[in-house]
Enzyme design. Structure first.
Site, short mmCIF file in Angstrom:
data_model
loop_
_atom_site.label_atom_id
_atom_site.label_comp_id
_atom_site.label_asym_id
_atom_site.label_seq_id
_atom_site.Cartn_x
_atom_site.Cartn_y
_atom_site.Cartn_z
N TYR A 145 0.82 -1.22 0.00
CA TYR A 145 0.00 0.00 0.00
C TYR A 145 0.85 1.27 0.00
O TYR A 145 0.49 2.26 -0.61
CB TYR A 145 -0.90 0.04 1.25
CG TYR A 145 -2.27 -0.56 1.06
CD1 TYR A 145 -2.41 -1.92 0.84
CD2 TYR A 145 -3.40 0.23 1.14
CE1 TYR A 145 -3.66 -2.47 0.69
CE2 TYR A 145 -4.66 -0.32 0.98
CZ TYR A 145 -4.79 -1.67 0.76
OH TYR A 145 -6.03 -2.22 0.61
N LYS A 194 2.43 -15.08 3.76
CA LYS A 194 2.73 -15.87 2.56
C LYS A 194 4.23 -16.16 2.60
O LYS A 194 4.98 -15.80 1.68
CB LYS A 194 2.30 -15.08 1.31
CG LYS A 194 2.41 -15.85 0.01
CD LYS A 194 1.35 -16.93 -0.17
CE LYS A 194 1.55 -17.68 -1.46
NZ LYS A 194 0.69 -18.88 -1.58
N ASP A 226 -3.50 -18.02 1.41
CA ASP A 226 -4.44 -18.72 0.52
C ASP A 226 -5.21 -19.79 1.29
O ASP A 226 -6.43 -19.94 1.14
CB ASP A 226 -3.71 -19.33 -0.71
CG ASP A 226 -2.43 -20.07 -0.35
OD1 ASP A 226 -2.01 -20.03 0.82
OD2 ASP A 226 -1.85 -20.71 -1.26
N ASP A 250 -6.90 -6.42 4.13
CA ASP A 250 -7.96 -5.78 3.34
C ASP A 250 -8.86 -6.85 2.73
O ASP A 250 -10.08 -6.79 2.82
CB ASP A 250 -7.32 -4.92 2.24
CG ASP A 250 -8.36 -4.25 1.37
OD1 ASP A 250 -9.34 -3.71 1.93
OD2 ASP A 250 -8.21 -4.27 0.13
N ASP A 254 -12.86 -8.35 4.18
CA ASP A 254 -14.08 -8.36 3.36
C ASP A 254 -14.68 -9.77 3.33
O ASP A 254 -15.88 -9.96 3.46
CB ASP A 254 -13.78 -7.93 1.92
CG ASP A 254 -13.97 -6.43 1.70
OD1 ASP A 254 -13.73 -5.66 2.66
OD2 ASP A 254 -14.35 -6.03 0.58
#
Ligand code: IPM
Ligand code: MG
Length: 359
Positions: A145, A194, A226, A250, A254
């Site tokens: 970001y 990750k 994942d 982020d 959601d």
């Protein structure tokens, strides 16, 4: 967090899309539960651009430097208008700049499961019933970001680059908050990364393992992002506190918000190292449903509750809002995003009327 004052004053930044209409409802609730709290409105996002040709004008910067907390709505315009001056880079120039300006490095997003919404959830009943609340700690000032971004040409081809970067201190800050929280809850913390591919994730994991030594009462586990996306759908009850980097947070927040029923119900709180807080719905400005009185006001009302609890020490007022919402849902009232044929679907204002009635 910050010390409660007799006459707390907050900044209200409603922004764009559904922001102003859900904010209006939050202010009705604020008048009812904590009338001693005063506030000043500030412009942000596309709404600020109209007046100042800036998404985060100086007037708003001055305002937020003088208040006890910030209640934020949402920013951004319709996807088909992203290239117009009002909306171009609106989110980056407003909410991301604001997080940076206030040094808000820790973001907390609760996905709370309401028993009356079992039929709304995409989860099967037995999976839903095992869930209570998943708390996501999202690092908010690092990662892809805020790293360098650029586009350039190589051999006639346009190449775009976004650099993901973390330093140890940034990771330690979010880790400490997540461990503290886990220690006060179930004692279970899942750190999501990750690390099989990314250097930033390897550092992330190292720092979490280091911090874990000071929290023997917390059981830390690591999960690849994942797999976490899949596990959230297969068996969400295994999670209590999740800690993760900016971009993963982020996306996962959601996803997690949909499990209890809708992103429209998920609030969030962001803190800096001094405990100063900004509170905002986890979802966006939803311009497609703006100004129709159909948006779910819950995320904004619950963000207000978090503000009252964490920045103003008004725990009773915060709990009153949360319980009132729970009652309204249990009484069979819904908004469009969580509507059920057996329930009564209300608009933004009428749903808040019911919340006010319970208060
Ligand atoms: C969020 C939003 C923001 C983010 C956008 C509006 C920049 O999606 O708060 O989750 O990506 O952080
Ligand atoms: Mg988001």
């Amino acid at each position: 967090m910050s010390e409660a004052k007799n006459k707390p004053h907050i900044a209200v930044l409603a922004g764009d899309g559904i922001g102003p209409e859900v904010m209006q409802q939050a202010l009705r609730v604020l008048h009812k539960v904590a009338p001693e709290v005063t506030y000043s409105h500030g412009l942000i996002g596309g709404a600020a651009y109209v007046k100042y040709q800036q998404h985060f004008p100086t007037a708003t910067k001055k305002l937020i430097n003088q208040v006890d907390a910030v209640l934020f709505g949402s920013v951004g315009g319709p996807i088909e208008a992203t290239d117009s001056p009002q909306w171009l880079n609106c989110e980056v120039n407003s909410i991301l700049a604001l997080r940076n300006h206030l040094n808000l490095s820790v973001n907390v997003r609760p996905a709370k499961f309401y028993s009356s919404l079992a039929n709304i959830s995409p989860l099967k009943n037995h999976l839903f019933n095992a869930c209570d609340e998943i708390l996501i700690y999202r690092e908010l000032l690092g990662d892809i970001y805020f790293g360098d971004k650029r586009s350039f040409k190589v051999d006639g081809q346009v190449v775009a680059e976004d650099v993901a970067s973390y330093n140890e201190a940034q990771i330690k800050t979010i880790a400490l908050q997540a461990f503290e929280s886990a220690a006060q809850r179930s004692g279970k913390l899942t750190s999501v990364d990750k690390a099989n591919v990314l250097e930033t994730s390897r550092l992330w994991r190292q720092v979490f393992n280091q911090v874990a030594k000071d929290y023997p009462q917390v059981e830390l586990s690591h999960m690849l992002v994942d797999n976490c996306a899949m596990q959230l759908i297969l068996n969400p009850a295994q999670f209590d506190v999740i800690a993760t980097a900016n971009l993963f947070g982020d996306i996962l927040s959601d996803a997690a918000s949909a499990l209890p029923g809708s992103l429209g119900m998920m609030p969030s709180a962001s803190f800096n190292d001094k405990g100063f807080g900004l509170y905002e719905p986890s979802g966006g400005s939803a311009p497609d449903i703006a100004n129709q009185d159909v948006a779910n006001p819950m995320a904004q009302l619950l963000s207000l509750a978090m503000l009252l609890r964490h920045s103003l020490n008004k725990d009773a007022a915060a709990s009153a809002i949360e319980q009132a919402i729970e009652q309204v849902l249990a009484s069979g009232f819904r908004t469009l995003d969580i509507s059920e044929s057996t329930c009564q679907t209300l608009g933004t204002t009428a749903f808040t009327d019911q919340v006010l009635k319970q208060l």
